[in-house]
Write an enzyme that holds these catalytic residues in place. Structure first.
Site, mmCIF file in Angstrom:
data_model
loop_
_atom_site.group_PDB
_atom_site.id
_atom_site.type_symbol
_atom_site.label_atom_id
_atom_site.label_comp_id
_atom_site.label_asym_id
_atom_site.label_seq_id
_atom_site.Cartn_x
_atom_site.Cartn_y
_atom_site.Cartn_z
ATOM 1 N N GLU A 61 0.792 -1.229 0.000
ATOM 2 C CA GLU A 61 0.000 0.000 0.000
ATOM 3 C C GLU A 61 0.826 1.281 0.000
ATOM 4 O OE1 GLU A 61 -3.337 0.120 -0.234
ATOM 5 O OE2 GLU A 61 -3.356 -2.060 -0.418
ATOM 6 N N SER A 78 -48.088 -26.499 44.331
ATOM 7 C CA SER A 78 -47.650 -26.856 45.683
ATOM 8 C C SER A 78 -46.298 -26.285 46.065
ATOM 9 C CB SER A 78 -47.617 -28.378 45.834
ATOM 10 O OG SER A 78 -48.921 -28.909 45.722
#
Length: 839
Positions: free
Chosen positions: A86, A464
């Site tokens: 680059e 219960s």
């Protein structure tokens, strides 16, 4: 000389014109130039990550995948690959490379094509942070000036660090850290030279050079990067040739999830969005550490799924998912293509039936593998008729399968099994008794099927499971575990419910006056109603509110005693936690801490603690969140209990009441009496004792009217856990079955209930959790005494045979009267005219 003078003047004029143009261009774009000083404190968009308490990645949220790295963390060859490709003169120019510009111009003039780029790394940083990718002259001018400012503001290394973290590299990966994970499933430090070169080749065209979508182009680009590295001297010829021969092995890797726990990650995601806003939560790189233990979570998920499979198979086979062919069989490639379109559901994989023999089936999987389901994996599949009826036991594979059907299969750990996607729902949550940290949370069988979190969102009737809280209020009103309550039909109905409401036992059997311990252990309905009548409805409701239940959910009638309130599993676990920790209502929490992208803690839990200030009975551990052995040390003190700034949970019942209820809940599992003398009795959760075989566990079954909801809630000294099983359709009953999943007569026949339907999930989970940990001996708190009582009357006795046993009492409430040796025990089984309890 005349012409030379003219040339000099012309050149000078052109130079002045050029400078003037540059100055004019600068002032023209100056109002639009951004403040590049923001790069000094740039916040890279980083996804939100959710972790378990032990650092396992649970989930990741955000459009951009990024793993920010310091420049020194990036391998030098990877940096060199970017520079060679680059911007080879990056460390030499001032942001704009005149040599690069001239070279690009020459190439364009000589070839007519733009083959050579002139953008430097600094210019790419300028474009990525501040500009669009529009190809206009003005944008290029801005890019040049911004690059110049960046070079004045930052060092070359700082610019390069921004570049390798910001650059887009395809597949939603931003920066080299994310690209290494996405393409190779590696940390950037573990990449080979060939892999680094492939990544370095992506900035030019992340889409068209993508190794996943365009492998040939990506390979050519990688080779070009390697060639450039060799040309500029970053690698030698030997390194170049070795890397050149390495095959391209890139493939997509999702986020490296260590622990799949979608319900808790969704809770954490929602919390962060609500607190910080969607934009900030998803882009600021927050790391959220939950209280979930990865080891325990995996055990909870597996226990829930195994339990759901067992229920589903008890009720029969509902048939194939689809029919792929009836007459002419397609070739296996076509079949495999169709199967590949079907997403797996948890352990369930799609398969096609290829052939059937007497008691086995050959199937083809989505991976193209041919497998055999033996009779062990088939014989459970009686035909489903209704939730209450199943067909006869199958004799051969053809009783339930046909060639050409698409079915579900799963490996149950022993053999391949015919399966089906369960219709029943389930949820479980586990909490640390000492500080309320949620250690496990499973909101359903499959998050992909339903994101409905039943732990926090589903309000279901408690059944219960409510009875321990009713009896806790009774103990505060003077009851003891030896109090006799009449276990006889109730003849005086609750007028507010209508004259027809007469609660019955399940099964419909009555035994006369019965001790409170036995009544709770055997979940005797009429005893719970009588106990609440004695306590008073207002006092019972007030007691339940103390345990954290919403008063708006509590009906003001006697159905309350049998569990008519609708509550969430998280509320239930929080309430049972009170018994496990000695009476403290700790607040459940699931966020331990939140860190920013740099590891700074910005938020930390400050849990309520189940202890009194300056209680020095136990020496503190070094880390309040570290429990060792999956969070289950037998002495798990909380260091914060001893800090002046600690938050202390309210003590809503005394330590003595919590101890007595816990002892009674142990009887739910272990029962009591002397089996050798014929006086032994079982609690409703006796199967837990058979599997877990330890006495430091306590729990309670729960079943609602017509078996629409089933529960099992219980605890050890170090963990409280609740399991719920039911249908999301509130009107659908869980039904009944007279067969087990092996196709044989089952000892557990009849209606689905808490012990049979929810209990096995809790049993499997707690058995695996506690495996290998020492049993904790219960130590009665101060103020508890133990005396020998007569089991029939609850009075003191001098006998030491099977008719007596030691019982715990709060000091001062123990019986004072001895049983008479001539007392007629039959007189105890006469119901009083007031239809009241016996004491």
């Amino acid at each position: 000389m005349k012409w030379l003078k003219r040339i000099v003047i012309a050149l000078f004029s052109l130079a002045l014109l050029g400078v003037g143009a540059i100055v004019a261009a600068y002032f023209y774009v100056l109002p639009d130039l951004p403040d590049v000083s923001t790069l000094k404190n740039v916040q890279l968009q980083t996804p939100l990550r959710i972790y378990s308490s032990d650092g396992k990645l649970i989930s990741q949220f955000g459009e951009k995948r990024r793993i920010p790295l310091k420049l020194e963390e990036v391998p030098k060859p990877l940096l060199q690959a970017f520079l060679a490709t680059e911007d080879a003169r990056f460390y030499e120019h001032g942001g704009i490379d005149p040599v690069g510009v001239m070279r690009a111009a020459v190439v364009m003039l000589t070839t007519g094509e733009k083959k050579q780029g002139a953008s430097t790394i600094t210019m790419q940083v300028a474009r990525n942070f501040f500009l669009t990718r529009d190809k206009t002259i003005i944008r290029k001018v801005k890019e040049i000036f911004i690059s110049y400012h960046i070079e004045q503001l930052l060092t070359k290394d700082e610019i390069l660090e921004l570049y390798v973290n910001r650059i887009y590299l395809g597949q939603r990966a931003y920066g080299v850290g994310a690209a290494a994970q996405v393409y190779f499933g590696k940390n950037v430090q573990d990449l080979s030279l060939s892999e680094m070169s492939m990544i370095a080749g992506l900035p030019k065209a992340p889409s068209t050079l993508n190794p996943i979508t365009s492998p040939a182009r990506a390979l050519a680009r990688r080779n070009l990067v390697l060639m450039r590295m060799n040309e500029v001297g970053y690698i030698n010829q030997a390194e170049y040739q070795v890397a050149l021969q390495e095959p391209l092995v890139a493939k997509y890797h999702g986020a490296e999830i260590d622990l799949y726990a979608p319900y808790i990650s969704e809770m954490a995601r929602d919390y962060m969005v609500q607190k910080y806003g969607e934009e900030e939560a998803y882009t600021n790189g927050y790391n959220v550490y939950t209280t979930i233990s990865s080891d325990l979570q995996l055990l909870a998920q597996q226990a829930l799924r195994n339990n759901v499979y067992a229920y589903d198979e008890r009720h029969g086979y509902r048939g194939p998912a689809a029919v792929l062919w009836t007459d002419t069989k397609p070739d296996n490639t076509q079949i495999q293509t169709e199967l590949a379109k079907i997403t797996a559901v948890q352990e369930l994989q799609p398969a096609a039936v290829l052939s059937i023999t007497d008691q086995q089936a050959n199937v083809l999987t989505a991976k193209g593998e041919t497998k055999v389901i033996t009779w062990d994996g088939l014989k459970w599949a009686r035909k489903f008729i209704t939730d209450k009826r199943q067909g006869s036991v199958p004799k051969s594979a053809s009783d339930m399968l046909n060639v050409g059907e698409r079915i579900w299969i799963r490996d149950n750990g022993q053999y391949l099994q015919l399966s089906q996607v369960p219709e029943v729902a389930s949820a479980t949550v586990s909490i640390d008794p000492q500080n309320g940290a949620i250690r496990t949370l499973v909101g359903g069988y499959s998050f992909s099927q339903s994101q409905y979190n039943r732990v926090t969102q589903a309000k279901r009737q408690l059944g219960s499971n409510i009875k321990p809280f009713i009896y806790a209020a009774g103990l505060e009103k003077g009851f003891t575990l030896a109090t006799l309550i009449n276990n006889a039909p109730i003849n005086k109905p609750d007028i507010s419910q209508g004259t027809a409401w007469r609660p019955k036992n399940s099964p419909d059997i009555y035994g006369g006056p019965t001790r409170l311990r036995v009544g709770l252990a055997q979940s005797i309905n009429v005893m719970s109603v009588r106990a609440m009548r004695h306590i008073g409805l207002d006092a019972a409701i007030a007691g339940l509110v103390k345990f954290g239940f919403n008063p708006n959910d509590l009906p003001r009638n006697e159905s309350l005693a049998l569990g008519s309130p609708s509550v969430t599993p998280l509320q239930v676990a929080t309430a049972f936690n009170v018994f496990a920790n000695g009476g403290y209502l700790v607040e459940p929490f699931y966020i331990a801490r939140v860190e920013d992208a740099y590891g700074t803690v910005i938020e930390e839990a400050n849990p309520t603690l189940a202890c009194k200030p300056n209680n020095l009975a136990i020496q503190p551990s070094s880390d309040p969140m570290a429990f060792g052995n999956a969070g289950l040390e037998t002495d798990a003190p909380i260091a914060s209990c001893f800090e002046q700034t600690g938050r202390y949970a309210p003590q809503i019942i005394s330590e003595q009441v919590a101890f007595l209820i816990t002892e009674a809940l142990k009887s739910v599992i272990w029962g009591g009496g002397d089996w050798s003398k014929g006086t032994g009795w079982q609690g409703t959760a006796w199967r837990a004792a058979q599997l877990i075989k330890r006495h430091d566990i306590a729990g309670k079954t729960g079943t609602t009217n017509e078996s629409r909801d089933t529960w099992f809630s219980g605890f050890s000294p170090t963990l409280t856990s609740t399991f719920w099983v039911g249908f999301d359709d509130h009107g659908r009953q869980l039904g009944r079955t007279a067969w087990n999943s092996n196709g044989e007569k089952d000892q557990i026949t009849g209606t689905e209930a808490g012990a049979k339907t929810a209990g096995p999930g809790w049993n499997e989970f707690m058995n695996n959790v506690l495996k290998g940990t020492p049993e904790v001996t219960a130590i009665p708190p101060e103020g508890i005494v133990s005396v020998r009582i007569d089991l029939a009357t609850g009075k003191l006795t001098r006998k030491t045979d099977y008719t007596s046993a030691f019982e715990y009492f709060i000091s001062g409430t123990e019986p004072k009267e001895y049983i008479s040796e001539t007392q007629d025990e039959n007189s105890l089984f006469i119901e009083s005219p007031a239809d009241d309890l016996f004491q």
